[in-house]
Write a protein that holds these residues in place. Structure first.
Motif, PDB file in Angstrom:
ATOM      1  N   ALA A  41       0.830  -1.198   0.000  1.00 22.96           N
ATOM      2  CA  ALA A  41       0.000   0.000   0.000  1.00 22.96           C
ATOM      3  C   ALA A  41       0.869   1.254   0.000  1.00 22.96           C
ATOM      4  O   ALA A  41       0.529   2.257  -0.635  1.00 22.96           O
ATOM      5  N   LEU A  42       2.007   1.206   0.703  1.00 24.12           N
ATOM      6  CA  LEU A  42       2.928   2.353   0.739  1.00 24.12           C
ATOM      7  C   LEU A  42       3.474   2.629  -0.649  1.00 24.12           C
ATOM      8  O   LEU A  42       3.555   3.792  -1.074  1.00 24.12           O
ATOM      9  N   VAL A  43       3.851   1.573  -1.364  1.00 26.47           N
ATOM     10  CA  VAL A  43       4.351   1.738  -2.731  1.00 26.47           C
ATOM     11  C   VAL A  43       3.259   2.352  -3.603  1.00 26.47           C
ATOM     12  O   VAL A  43       3.515   3.273  -4.394  1.00 26.47           O
ATOM     13  N   GLY A  44       2.029   1.858  -3.461  1.00 25.69           N
ATOM     14  CA  GLY A  44       0.925   2.407  -4.239  1.00 25.69           C
ATOM     15  C   GLY A  44       0.653   3.859  -3.898  1.00 25.69           C
ATOM     16  O   GLY A  44       0.348   4.679  -4.787  1.00 25.69           O
ATOM     17  N   PHE A  45       0.771   4.210  -2.618  1.00 27.13           N
ATOM     18  CA  PHE A  45       0.554   5.594  -2.208  1.00 27.13           C
ATOM     19  C   PHE A  45       1.598   6.510  -2.814  1.00 27.13           C
ATOM     20  O   PHE A  45       1.279   7.622  -3.258  1.00 27.13           O
ATOM     21  N   TYR A  46       2.847   6.035  -2.867  1.00 32.02           N
ATOM     22  CA  TYR A  46       3.898   6.843  -3.480  1.00 32.02           C
ATOM     23  C   TYR A  46       3.665   6.991  -4.985  1.00 32.02           C
ATOM     24  O   TYR A  46       4.005   8.016  -5.577  1.00 32.02           O
ATOM     25  N   ARG A  47       3.087   5.950  -5.606  1.00 32.52           N
ATOM     26  CA  ARG A  47       2.760   6.075  -7.027  1.00 32.52           C
ATOM     27  C   ARG A  47       1.749   7.194  -7.236  1.00 32.52           C
ATOM     28  O   ARG A  47       1.874   8.007  -8.157  1.00 32.52           O
ATOM     29  N   TYR A  48       0.758   7.229  -6.386  1.00 31.34           N
ATOM     30  CA  TYR A  48      -0.257   8.284  -6.453  1.00 31.34           C
ATOM     31  C   TYR A  48       0.392   9.663  -6.308  1.00 31.34           C
ATOM     32  O   TYR A  48       0.079  10.592  -7.063  1.00 31.34           O
ATOM     33  N   LEU A  49       1.310   9.793  -5.353  1.00 34.34           N
ATOM     34  CA  LEU A  49       1.965  11.081  -5.120  1.00 34.34           C
ATOM     35  C   LEU A  49       2.875  11.471  -6.277  1.00 34.34           C
ATOM     36  O   LEU A  49       2.962  12.655  -6.632  1.00 34.34           O
ATOM     37  N   LEU A  50       3.566  10.488  -6.867  1.00 29.26           N
ATOM     38  CA  LEU A  50       4.423  10.779  -8.016  1.00 29.26           C
ATOM     39  C   LEU A  50       3.609  11.385  -9.155  1.00 29.26           C
ATOM     40  O   LEU A  50       4.031  12.354  -9.796  1.00 29.26           O
ATOM     41  N   GLU A  51       2.451  10.804  -9.400  1.00 31.63           N
ATOM     42  CA  GLU A  51       1.593  11.313 -10.470  1.00 31.63           C
ATOM     43  C   GLU A  51       0.967  12.646 -10.077  1.00 31.63           C
ATOM     44  O   GLU A  51       0.836  13.550 -10.906  1.00 31.63           O
ATOM     45  N   LYS A  52       0.598  12.769  -8.809  1.00 37.29           N
ATOM     46  CA  LYS A  52      -0.027  14.002  -8.328  1.00 37.29           C
ATOM     47  C   LYS A  52       0.937  15.177  -8.392  1.00 37.29           C
ATOM     48  O   LYS A  52       0.537  16.303  -8.718  1.00 37.29           O
ATOM     49  N   CYS A  53       2.212  14.936  -8.107  1.00 37.80           N
ATOM     50  CA  CYS A  53       3.205  16.009  -8.127  1.00 37.80           C
ATOM     51  C   CYS A  53       3.563  16.428  -9.545  1.00 37.80           C
ATOM     52  O   CYS A  53       3.980  17.564  -9.777  1.00 37.80           O
ATOM     53  N   ARG A  54       3.422  15.521 -10.504  1.00 39.65           N
ATOM     54  CA  ARG A  54       3.773  15.831 -11.889  1.00 39.65           C
ATOM     55  C   ARG A  54       2.573  16.340 -12.674  1.00 39.65           C
ATOM     56  O   ARG A  54       2.702  17.131 -13.606  1.00 39.65           O
ATOM     57  N   ALA A 199       7.943  14.317 -17.463  1.00 46.28           N
ATOM     58  CA  ALA A 199       7.377  15.335 -18.350  1.00 46.28           C
ATOM     59  C   ALA A 199       7.150  16.645 -17.595  1.00 46.28           C
ATOM     60  O   ALA A 199       7.049  16.647 -16.364  1.00 46.28           O
ATOM     61  N   PRO A 200       7.075  17.769 -18.312  1.00 49.27           N
ATOM     62  CA  PRO A 200       6.798  19.051 -17.659  1.00 49.27           C
ATOM     63  C   PRO A 200       5.467  18.999 -16.923  1.00 49.27           C
ATOM     64  O   PRO A 200       4.558  18.257 -17.304  1.00 49.27           O
ATOM     65  N   TYR A 201       5.358  19.799 -15.885  1.00 51.46           N
ATOM     66  CA  TYR A 201       4.126  19.800 -15.081  1.00 51.46           C
ATOM     67  C   TYR A 201       2.924  20.093 -15.958  1.00 51.46           C
ATOM     68  O   TYR A 201       2.959  20.958 -16.831  1.00 51.46           O
ATOM     69  N   SER A 202       1.853  19.358 -15.725  1.00 52.26           N
ATOM     70  CA  SER A 202       0.641  19.506 -16.528  1.00 52.26           C
ATOM     71  C   SER A 202      -0.582  19.481 -15.631  1.00 52.26           C
ATOM     72  O   SER A 202      -0.588  18.855 -14.573  1.00 52.26           O
ATOM     73  N   GLN A 203      -1.621  20.181 -16.045  1.00 52.63           N
ATOM     74  CA  GLN A 203      -2.880  20.190 -15.298  1.00 52.63           C
ATOM     75  C   GLN A 203      -3.742  18.996 -15.657  1.00 52.63           C
ATOM     76  O   GLN A 203      -4.814  18.791 -15.075  1.00 52.63           O
ATOM     77  N   THR A 204      -3.300  18.216 -16.613  1.00 53.08           N
ATOM     78  CA  THR A 204      -4.063  17.037 -17.020  1.00 53.08           C
ATOM     79  C   THR A 204      -3.755  15.862 -16.085  1.00 53.08           C
ATOM     80  O   THR A 204      -2.923  15.973 -15.208  1.00 53.08           O
ATOM     81  N   GLU A 205      -4.436  14.777 -16.309  1.00 50.77           N
ATOM     82  CA  GLU A 205      -4.242  13.599 -15.492  1.00 50.77           C
ATOM     83  C   GLU A 205      -3.209  12.678 -16.116  1.00 50.77           C
ATOM     84  O   GLU A 205      -3.070  12.644 -17.343  1.00 50.77           O
ATOM     85  N   TYR A 206      -2.478  11.943 -15.282  1.00 54.02           N
ATOM     86  CA  TYR A 206      -1.486  10.985 -15.805  1.00 54.02           C
ATOM     87  C   TYR A 206      -2.181  10.037 -16.786  1.00 54.02           C
ATOM     88  O   TYR A 206      -3.186   9.403 -16.432  1.00 54.02           O
ATOM     89  N   PRO A 207      -1.682   9.963 -18.016  1.00 50.13           N
ATOM     90  CA  PRO A 207      -2.333   9.103 -19.023  1.00 50.13           C
ATOM     91  C   PRO A 207      -2.142   7.630 -18.711  1.00 50.13           C
ATOM     92  O   PRO A 207      -1.010   7.131 -18.660  1.00 50.13           O
ATOM     93  N   ILE A 208      -3.230   6.937 -18.474  1.00 53.12           N
ATOM     94  CA  ILE A 208      -3.199   5.516 -18.160  1.00 53.12           C
ATOM     95  C   ILE A 208      -3.623   4.733 -19.394  1.00 53.12           C
ATOM     96  O   ILE A 208      -4.664   4.982 -19.979  1.00 53.12           O
ATOM     97  N   ASN A 209      -2.791   3.754 -19.782  1.00 54.67           N
ATOM     98  CA  ASN A 209      -3.117   2.962 -20.966  1.00 54.67           C
ATOM     99  C   ASN A 209      -4.361   2.102 -20.709  1.00 54.67           C
ATOM    100  O   ASN A 209      -4.533   1.575 -19.634  1.00 54.67           O
TER     101      ASN A 209
END
Length: 209
Positions: A41-54, A199-209
């Motif tokens: 769950a910690l790894v998943g939470f960090y994934r969320y934060l990585l995408e949220k920060c970018r 990638a440069p900061y964007s207001q869009t959501e992380y593109p999920i395949n």
């Protein structure tokens, strides 16, 4: 789980010692499973934060991305190996403190690339933190005020303020050290290859395949 084990004990054993052993085993197994779940769950939470920060937005469901790509058991194993190494070092006390900083980036590294073997994120985190442990310590020390307030408020400040800030600080630390590792051609740094997170900061959501 404990209830099932206790039923088995009552069926096959009629001894308080055996009962205590069965219950003890149940508690240990439950704790072991809980720790593994929390590690993933910690790894998943960090994934969320990585995408949220970018990106300006990120789905909360990304916390479960490790399971969604069927890498949950693998990540659990890697985190178990990491925690076991840390436990052994902790027997020396000072070594445990030092290694806690050496292995600090492991869950974030896995959040970017959950396919890495057990040794790869551990060694990479150690190399990335080499020469940066003191900076990480100073970063932690900067939160001393929040920690004190958390204790005074029985954890309320910690849950709503300190914890979010500290996790985000780790993500930002990772971003800086990741760039340095790639620039210095640190071994296995090329495995941190999710270009969408660079990638440069964007207001869009992380593109999920």
């Amino acid at each position: 789980l404990i209830g099932i084990l206790n039923t088995i004990n009552q069926t096959f054993f009629d001894n308080k010692i055996h009962s205590a052993i069965i219950i003890g085993i149940g508690v240990i197994v439950f704790f072991f499973i809980f720790v593994l779940f929390m590690s993933v769950a910690l790894v998943g939470f960090y994934r969320y934060l990585l995408e949220k920060c970018r990106y300006g937005a990120a789905r909360v469901s990304r916390i479960f991305f490790v399971w969604s790509i069927k890498r949950g058991l693998h990540v659990a194993w890697v985190m178990l190996v990491k925690n076991f190494h840390l436990f052994l070092w902790s027997l020396t006390i000072i070594g445990g403190i030092i290694k806690s900083y050496s292995y600090r980036l492991v869950p974030i590294i896995l959040a970017e690339n959950p396919d890495m073997s057990a040794k790869e994120p551990i060694n990479l985190s150690r190399d990335m933190m080499n020469g940066n442990k003191w900076h990480a310590f100073l970063l932690d020390f900067s939160f001393i005020g929040w920690i004190i307030l958390s204790v005074v408020t029985f954890g309320i400040v910690g849950i709503f303020y300190y914890a979010p800030y500290s996790y985000l600080a780790n993500v930002e630390l990772y971003a800086v050290l990741k760039a340095e590792a790639k620039e210095n051609s640190v071994k296995n740094a090329d495995m941190l290859c999710d270009k969408l997170l660079d990638a440069p900061y964007s207001q869009t959501e992380y593109p999920i395949n």
